[in-house]
Write an enzyme that holds these catalytic residues in place. Structure first.
Site, PDB file in Angstrom:
ATOM      1  N   GLU A  84      24.828   7.757  27.592  1.00 44.74           N
ATOM      2  CA  GLU A  84      25.597   7.906  28.817  1.00 44.74           C
ATOM      3  C   GLU A  84      26.722   6.881  28.899  1.00 44.74           C
ATOM      4  O   GLU A  84      27.828   7.188  29.365  1.00 44.74           O
ATOM      5  CB  GLU A  84      24.671   7.756  30.036  1.00 44.74           C
ATOM      6  CG  GLU A  84      23.595   8.811  30.132  1.00 44.74           C
ATOM      7  CD  GLU A  84      22.289   8.406  29.477  1.00 44.74           C
ATOM      8  OE1 GLU A  84      21.225   8.822  29.960  1.00 44.74           O
ATOM      9  OE2 GLU A  84      22.335   7.651  28.460  1.00 44.74           O
ATOM     10  N   CYS A  96      20.863   3.439  32.797  1.00 44.29           N
ATOM     11  CA  CYS A  96      21.929   4.439  32.699  1.00 44.29           C
ATOM     12  C   CYS A  96      22.090   5.208  33.998  1.00 44.29           C
ATOM     13  O   CYS A  96      23.185   5.696  34.306  1.00 44.29           O
ATOM     14  CB  CYS A  96      21.635   5.401  31.549  1.00 44.29           C
ATOM     15  SG  CYS A  96      21.795   4.641  29.932  1.00 44.29           S
ATOM     16  N   ASP A 155       0.957   3.343  -8.388  1.00 41.25           N
ATOM     17  CA  ASP A 155       2.375   3.624  -8.649  1.00 41.25           C
ATOM     18  C   ASP A 155       3.321   2.475  -8.310  1.00 41.25           C
ATOM     19  O   ASP A 155       4.489   2.511  -8.705  1.00 41.25           O
ATOM     20  CB  ASP A 155       2.817   4.860  -7.854  1.00 41.25           C
ATOM     21  CG  ASP A 155       2.000   6.100  -8.181  1.00 41.25           C
ATOM     22  OD1 ASP A 155       1.523   6.198  -9.330  1.00 41.25           O
ATOM     23  OD2 ASP A 155       1.843   6.964  -7.296  1.00 41.25           O
ATOM     24  N   ARG A 185      16.921   5.339  -1.159  1.00 42.72           N
ATOM     25  CA  ARG A 185      17.927   4.977  -2.155  1.00 42.72           C
ATOM     26  C   ARG A 185      19.028   6.032  -2.147  1.00 42.72           C
ATOM     27  O   ARG A 185      19.160   6.866  -3.040  1.00 42.72           O
ATOM     28  CB  ARG A 185      17.264   4.820  -3.525  1.00 42.72           C
ATOM     29  CG  ARG A 185      16.288   3.643  -3.542  1.00 42.72           C
ATOM     30  CD  ARG A 185      15.587   3.423  -4.845  1.00 42.72           C
ATOM     31  NE  ARG A 185      14.601   4.423  -5.181  1.00 42.72           N
ATOM     32  CZ  ARG A 185      13.367   4.473  -4.663  1.00 42.72           C
ATOM     33  NH1 ARG A 185      12.998   3.592  -3.746  1.00 42.72           N
ATOM     34  NH2 ARG A 185      12.521   5.402  -5.043  1.00 42.72           N
TER      35      ARG A 185
END
Length: 359
Positions: free
Chosen positions: A46, A78, A194, A201
């Site tokens: 706003e 706002c 892993d 990326r």
């Protein structure tokens, strides 16, 4: 309002944990100002729209995708800004589920003589802010479970080889979705197998998602790539873990939460999700192995299943998509509905939602 929703979507990768909000000011049938919430801690939609409109805001109608806020946070209310600018009508797509607002912004506008309407494009607005709504209404983040599999539902060869089942285009698509996520969540088993970074990326990405690791026994080493600085990192340890382990993680800037264990010794997922909501996680993008994936599915805590399907077959001895409890009847199997199917390169991206959906 549809234009306001388009604007709101521009902040989808940058406003976490705040909602995505867009605002359009209309005067005499013409758009005189528009804006969107661009980054958490900065001006709301706003305020940007009012700045763009200037004096033309007086007597205008504001179309905003979420109820204007009524409280002082990192920025002023706002609702007060709209009143001060002389806006005479506010059309909000939906009420704000945040208890700090929750209708108070609309009440403040009405008390100042502003005409208020709600419910225009509400379904689309709730979908855009599904994580924010989930956290405030249900007390947990929205959970998206991402999996990649062959045509026969296998995620890796029997020896564990899984790079790469899907093509480069699908992998790039995952990075885009990571960028939009509030946080990426994985298991200690995935980190140990892993050593993923869980980062985005892509060129031009300024914000990285927060990284969460469920590590009930504290076995993830301090040197794991997931703990590298650059964004918020959270370790969820099992209750009763040695104080030294949590202290070592905190020393390198990792936030540590402790969740209770179930009878089977695993982390209680409902408690984990409640803890994450308590530290302002709107959405969790889960990338993990079949055991944690199965646990989320069995617990009924997957709001969206994101499945990348590669056009290849791996065979019956390859690793399964998810480890689920034994079923005695088809009717007891988790049911899904297709939400979207898109071709990404040579692969398919299938988005599914639970057959029994919640508000």
């Amino acid at each position: 309002m549809r234009r306001a929703l388009e604007l709101a979507a521009r902040g989808i990768a940058s406003t976490h944990p705040n909602p995505h909000v867009g605002c359009v000011l209309v005067q005499g049938g013409e758009v005189v100002g528009e804006g969107w919430h661009q980054r958490a801690g900065e001006a709301h939609a706003e305020v940007h729209a009012l700045a763009a409109a200037g004096h033309a805001a007086r007597g205008a109608t504001a179309y905003v995708t979420l109820e204007p806020c009524s409280h002082f946070g990192r920025t002023p209310p706002c609702a007060d800004a709209l009143i001060a600018a002389g806006v005479i009508r506010v059309v909000a797509a939906m009420r704000d589920p945040n208890p700090q607002v929750a209708g108070h912004g609309l009440e403040r506008l009405r008390a100042a003589g502003v005409i208020v309407e709600t419910g225009v494009c509400e379904r689309e607005a709730r979908e855009l802010n599904r994580g924010f709504v989930m956290r405030h209404v249900h007390g947990r983040p929205w959970v998206t479970l991402k999996l990649a599999a062959s045509l026969d539902g296998r995620t890796a060869l029997a020896n564990g080889t899984s790079q790469w089942i899907t093509g480069a285009e699908a992998r790039a698509d995952v990075h885009h979705l990571r960028a939009e996520a509030g946080a990426v969540l994985t298991s200690s088993a995935t980190v140990l197998a892993d050593d993923p970074r869980l980062t985005v990326r892509l060129p031009g990405v300024w914000r990285q998602p927060e990284r969460i690791v469920l590590d009930r026994t504290g076995r993830v080493p301090d040197t794991a790539a997931v703990w590298a600085p650059g964004t918020r990192r959270i370790a969820v340890l099992g209750e009763g873990m040695a104080l030294e382990r949590g202290t070592a993680l905190q020393a390198q800037g990792v936030e540590v939460l402790h969740a209770p264990l179930q009878a089977d010794g695993l982390l209680a997922l409902d408690d984990v999700l409640k803890l994450l909501a308590g530290v302002n996680i709107n959405s969790a993008f889960v990338e993990c192995g079949p055991r944690l994936a199965g646990a989320f599915i069995a617990a009924g805590r997957v709001d969206e299943l994101l499945l990348y399907v590669a056009p290849r077959l791996l065979g019956a001895d390859a690793r399964a998509l998810a480890v689920l409890p034994p079923l005695q009847a088809l009717a007891a199997s988790p049911g899904w509905r297709f939400h979207d199917v898109t071709r990404i390169g040579e692969d398919l991206r299938v988005v599914l939602r639970p057959a029994a959906i919640h508000d």
